[in-house]
Design a protein around this motif. Structure first.
Motif, short mmCIF file in Angstrom:
data_model
loop_
_atom_site.label_atom_id
_atom_site.label_comp_id
_atom_site.label_asym_id
_atom_site.label_seq_id
_atom_site.Cartn_x
_atom_site.Cartn_y
_atom_site.Cartn_z
N UNK A 51 0.83 -1.21 0.00
CA UNK A 51 0.00 0.00 0.00
C UNK A 51 0.87 1.26 0.00
N UNK A 52 1.95 1.25 0.75
CA UNK A 52 2.83 2.42 0.79
C UNK A 52 3.53 2.61 -0.56
N UNK A 53 3.95 1.51 -1.19
CA UNK A 53 4.63 1.60 -2.48
C UNK A 53 3.66 1.80 -3.63
N UNK A 54 2.37 1.67 -3.37
CA UNK A 54 1.32 1.80 -4.39
C UNK A 54 1.51 0.78 -5.51
N UNK A 55 1.55 -0.48 -5.10
CA UNK A 55 1.74 -1.53 -6.08
C UNK A 55 0.88 -2.74 -5.76
N UNK A 56 0.50 -3.44 -6.81
CA UNK A 56 -0.16 -4.73 -6.69
C UNK A 56 0.85 -5.86 -6.85
N UNK A 57 2.13 -5.48 -7.01
CA UNK A 57 3.17 -6.48 -7.17
C UNK A 57 3.61 -7.08 -5.85
N UNK A 58 4.79 -7.64 -5.84
CA UNK A 58 5.32 -8.32 -4.67
C UNK A 58 6.10 -7.34 -3.78
N UNK A 180 7.81 11.44 -0.12
CA UNK A 180 7.42 12.02 -1.40
C UNK A 180 6.44 11.10 -2.12
N UNK A 181 5.57 11.68 -2.89
CA UNK A 181 4.64 10.87 -3.67
C UNK A 181 5.42 9.90 -4.55
N UNK A 182 5.07 8.63 -4.44
CA UNK A 182 5.65 7.60 -5.30
C UNK A 182 4.53 6.65 -5.68
N UNK A 183 4.38 6.41 -6.97
CA UNK A 183 3.30 5.56 -7.49
C UNK A 183 3.93 4.47 -8.34
N UNK A 184 4.28 3.36 -7.72
CA UNK A 184 5.03 2.33 -8.43
C UNK A 184 4.30 1.84 -9.68
N UNK A 185 3.08 1.42 -9.53
CA UNK A 185 2.35 0.86 -10.67
C UNK A 185 1.95 1.93 -11.68
N UNK A 188 4.80 3.02 -13.81
CA UNK A 188 5.45 2.01 -14.63
C UNK A 188 6.79 1.55 -14.11
N UNK A 189 6.96 1.55 -12.80
CA UNK A 189 8.21 1.09 -12.19
C UNK A 189 8.15 -0.43 -12.05
N UNK A 190 9.21 -1.10 -12.45
CA UNK A 190 9.25 -2.56 -12.38
C UNK A 190 9.84 -3.07 -11.06
N UNK A 191 10.83 -2.37 -10.54
CA UNK A 191 11.47 -2.73 -9.27
C UNK A 191 11.68 -1.46 -8.46
N UNK A 192 11.32 -1.48 -7.20
CA UNK A 192 11.56 -0.35 -6.31
C UNK A 192 12.26 -0.85 -5.05
N UNK A 207 15.64 -3.84 4.60
CA UNK A 207 15.57 -3.35 3.23
C UNK A 207 14.36 -3.95 2.55
N UNK A 208 13.71 -3.19 1.70
CA UNK A 208 12.50 -3.64 1.00
C UNK A 208 12.75 -3.62 -0.51
N UNK A 209 12.34 -4.68 -1.18
CA UNK A 209 12.40 -4.74 -2.64
C UNK A 209 11.01 -5.11 -3.14
N UNK A 210 10.46 -4.25 -3.96
CA UNK A 210 9.15 -4.46 -4.58
C UNK A 210 9.37 -4.78 -6.06
N UNK A 211 8.63 -5.74 -6.59
CA UNK A 211 8.80 -6.06 -8.00
C UNK A 211 7.48 -6.51 -8.62
N UNK A 212 7.36 -6.27 -9.93
CA UNK A 212 6.13 -6.58 -10.66
C UNK A 212 6.33 -7.80 -11.56
N UNK A 213 5.31 -8.21 -12.32
CA UNK A 213 5.46 -9.41 -13.16
C UNK A 213 6.57 -9.31 -14.20
N UNK A 214 6.80 -8.12 -14.77
CA UNK A 214 7.90 -7.99 -15.74
C UNK A 214 9.23 -8.31 -15.08
N UNK A 215 9.42 -7.82 -13.87
CA UNK A 215 10.66 -8.12 -13.16
C UNK A 215 10.74 -9.59 -12.79
N UNK A 216 9.61 -10.18 -12.48
CA UNK A 216 9.60 -11.62 -12.18
C UNK A 216 10.03 -12.43 -13.41
#
Length: 398
Positions: A51-58, A180-185, A188-192, A207-216
């Motif tokens: 929710x903080x990273x604004x992503x539906x990814x991992x 700061x405002x950050x909207x991962x999805x 269009x960010x693949x890894x944060x 440390x936190x790593x967020x990733x989406x299907x493209x990164x997977x």
């Protein structure tokens, strides 16, 4: 001998001020690491981190600082001989590039210096010239903690798309996430990547790593990743210990749970707005000080300034003198001019930083500004008058 009594205030850009709620949550005996409450608490962290990273990814958690998160992100998508593009705007962009090089990755660097944000057109040009599609990823720093430059990550994605390039977009959000405002999805960010000690208000160590299907998909193409850095087990663990590659960071888990509760109770949009208001108050004061002296905001354009940290310049060695006076006489510690040394000022004594991230409010910021003005006066450093009043007026305007 210090004249500063009372509670000291660490106004550096991380570790940030830790809320009492976080400290109380961590002040407990060690829990069972195999079953029970800590397992349930950890399960609850993952959706709230997303929710903080604004992503539906991992969302994955590493027992590491930001440098470890850098390495974890890279280890999963690139390997020796691969190429990455790094548009750097300060010490931390260069630092991520150095981690990549240490892994055997070839780095193409676009150094924008220490006062200029990323130019998406130059990124697009670099990708268009990569006709062999050797570049696997673009490593962009959202906020560089050394320079306080805030880059337009969405514009970097647009540049990648305009070039028709398949490179992943990877964003360093260590200094920005939760500030700061950050909207991962949406951007269009693949890894944060992020870390616990800044906007998350938790001691250093996660440390936190967020990733989406493209990164997977990119991870699936990497022939070998060490078991510890591999994000697949952490993202979809079959057993609890796999969240962390071993023993859980028990007390950090409880601290993070409390911090996320605070963030979501306030609302992430409100958190971003609070940081913006406080940052603008600081800028108002600094701009007044600079009208009659040598103080200068490192980033001229407000649109490119971080809402979490402000980097400032004074004639050397006045940056260090001011920091030392505040710590000795007011109990306030400002950040050093990290990565800002020059040939004329190799130790960066003409630079300092104000951290205003995480658990901060108006009276904390106004207190820092008031004692900074006292320090400027005590040290006979030329500065404009009415700065604190200008900051208060900015806050009053909302």
């Amino acid at each position: 001998m210090s004249d500063a009594g009372g509670r000291p205030y660490l106004a550096i850009p991380g570790p940030s001020v830790m809320p009492e709620e976080v400290l109380r949550a961590m002040h407990r005996t060690a829990p069972n690491i195999y079953a029970g409450e800590v397992v349930d608490v950890t399960d609850s962290l993952i959706p709230d981190l997303r929710r903080v990273a604004r992503t539906e990814g991992h969302a994955t958690i590493y027992i590491a600082n930001g440098h470890g998160a850098w390495e974890a992100s890279l280890a999963n998508v690139v390997g020796p001989g691969d190429h990455v593009l790094v548009p750097a705007t300060g010490r931390f962009g260069l630092g991520w590039a150095e981690i990549a090089e240490s892994l055997g990755v070839e780095v193409e660097l676009i150094d924008f210096g220490r006062r200029t944000p990323i130019d998406p057109n130059r990124v697009e040009h670099a990708l268009r010239t990569d006709t062999d599609r050797r570049i696997k990823a673009v490593l962009a720093t959202h906020v560089d903690t050394s320079t306080s430059i805030r880059n337009d990550i969405a514009a970097v994605r647009q540049a990648i798309d305009a070039a028709g390039h398949p490179a992943l977009l990877m964003a360093d959000c260590i200094a920005s996430m939760g500030c700061d405002r950050f909207e991962m999805d949406a951007w269009g960010v693949d890894v944060a990547v992020a870390a616990s000690q800044k906007g998350f208000m938790v001691p250093p160590g996660l440390g936190f790593v967020f990733f989406n299907p493209r990164a997977a998909e990119a991870r699936a193409a990497v022939p070998r990743v060490s078991r510890y850095w591999d994000w697949r087990l952490r993202a979809e663990p079959e057993m609890f210990y796999q969240y962390f590659g071993g023993t859980a960071p028990t007390h950090h888990i409880y601290g993070l749970r409390a911090a996320l509760d605070m963030i979501h109770a306030e609302g992430i949009e409100a958190v971003w707005a609070r940081h913006e208001r406080l940052a603008k108050a600081i800028w108002s004061a600094c701009e007044i000080w600079g009208q009659a002296g040598g103080l200068r905001l490192n980033v001229a354009d407000r649109a490119h300034r971080s809402h979490a940290v402000t980097s400032l310049a004074l004639d050397a060695p006045d940056g260090t003198r001011l920091r030392q006076w505040l710590e000795a006489n007011a109990g306030v510690t400002l950040g050093i001019g990290l990565g800002m040394g020059t040939e004329e000022d190799p130790k960066g004594d003409g630079y300092f930083r104000i951290g205003h991230m995480g658990h901060v409010n108006a009276h904390m910021v106004l207190g820092v500004l008031a004692v900074m003005e006292a320090g400027l006066s005590a040290l006979d450093i030329p500065h404009g008058s009415g700065a604190v009043e200008a900051a208060a007026a900015t806050l009053a305007a909302g």
